[in-house]
Design an enzyme around this catalytic site. Sequence first.
Site, PDB file in Angstrom:
ATOM      1  N   ARG A 166       0.816  -1.219   0.000  1.00 35.73           N
ATOM      2  CA  ARG A 166       0.000   0.000   0.000  1.00 35.73           C
ATOM      3  C   ARG A 166       0.856   1.278   0.000  1.00 35.73           C
ATOM      4  O   ARG A 166       0.476   2.293   0.586  1.00 35.73           O
ATOM      5  CB  ARG A 166      -0.957   0.019   1.200  1.00 35.73           C
ATOM      6  CG  ARG A 166      -1.965  -1.109   1.226  1.00 35.73           C
ATOM      7  CD  ARG A 166      -3.005  -0.939   0.128  1.00 35.73           C
ATOM      8  NE  ARG A 166      -4.100  -1.894   0.277  1.00 35.73           N
ATOM      9  CZ  ARG A 166      -4.219  -3.023  -0.415  1.00 35.73           C
ATOM     10  NH1 ARG A 166      -3.280  -3.351  -1.297  1.00 35.73           N
ATOM     11  NH2 ARG A 166      -5.254  -3.819  -0.248  1.00 35.73           N
ATOM     12  N   SER A 215     -11.394   0.618   1.954  1.00 37.13           N
ATOM     13  CA  SER A 215     -10.888   0.088   3.217  1.00 37.13           C
ATOM     14  C   SER A 215     -10.284   1.211   4.048  1.00 37.13           C
ATOM     15  O   SER A 215      -9.495   2.015   3.540  1.00 37.13           O
ATOM     16  CB  SER A 215      -9.834  -0.985   2.969  1.00 37.13           C
ATOM     17  OG  SER A 215     -10.393  -2.092   2.311  1.00 37.13           O
ATOM     18  N   GLU A 297      -5.334   3.371   6.023  1.00 41.23           N
ATOM     19  CA  GLU A 297      -5.162   3.238   4.581  1.00 41.23           C
ATOM     20  C   GLU A 297      -5.712   4.482   3.882  1.00 41.23           C
ATOM     21  O   GLU A 297      -5.196   4.902   2.851  1.00 41.23           O
ATOM     22  CB  GLU A 297      -5.867   1.986   4.060  1.00 41.23           C
ATOM     23  CG  GLU A 297      -5.591   1.686   2.606  1.00 41.23           C
ATOM     24  CD  GLU A 297      -5.992   0.286   2.208  1.00 41.23           C
ATOM     25  OE1 GLU A 297      -6.639   0.145   1.163  1.00 41.23           O
ATOM     26  OE2 GLU A 297      -5.660  -0.669   2.933  1.00 41.23           O
TER      27      GLU A 297
END
Length: 306
Positions: A166, A215, A297
Amino acid sequence: MTLPIPRGILTANRPLADLTWLRVGGPADYLFQPADIEDLQSFLRDLDADIPVFPMGVGSNLIVRDGGIRAVVIRLGRGFNTITIDGTMVTAGAAALDAHVARKAAEQGVDLTFLRTIPGAIGGAVRMNAGCYGRYIADDLMQARAVLRDGSLITLTPDELNFSYRHSTLADGAVLIDATFKAPSGDPAVLSARMDEQLAKRDATQPTKDRTAGSTFRNPAGFSSTGAADDTHDLKAWKVIDDAGLRGHRRGGAQMSPKHPNFLVNADNASAADLEGLGEEVREKVFQNSEIRLEWEIMRVGEPAP
């Protein structure tokens, strides 16, 4: 503050809430929508180096705080969303939606199906090494191009982007403009059916009809033993949130989705402070319950309301 005069659209004190999926956030000092690459290059080259720049995609993974952003926000639009396919090579503008890239590629027998259910556009996907179903941007990217803060246009390799879970490494103020992928070939009908199946699974398990930003927290298991990105570990963010009794938990107009507790939802005219505050509350309660410190995130930017 004196800014260069571009050919594109430059708007002062532009509210950003309508440009984010969560529909929250104060104004940017300026919003710049460049006409083309050359317009972006000349604007950045002539912009006072002391003025901050914040590249913004389609706002799918973003909380803009209620006080707004003290910067020039750059948002790419038409002219930066083209998709070209040559064999198994796919080049997509940074403003091209991930889902559109997946569909266009599949029609030509190129497998980028993992992008179909990822919210947002290619620029943001590259920036955060987006992925699902065990595939990541880093697996297929050949190169990306970006305009730097001094207006120069550079080409970046995957090694230079330094991908991890990520995350990628990009110079401050750099604006991604396109990315080129080399992906496996496949039968268009098979690829289309796979994407339909992925969409059905997503719609059954995620609050796709609500105002969310995807998310909220990264899965606690971010890497495999080799250091490669890995989302197959049993430990998921939703599970530790659920175990802490926070499914459906609310703060003001913000809620952790009852359908999928790792989705932060603007359920009832939430403020950015409601959403971020709920997220921080969840992080603290999860830590108290399991000694796992969740990492955001969703990107949070800007200043709180005065």
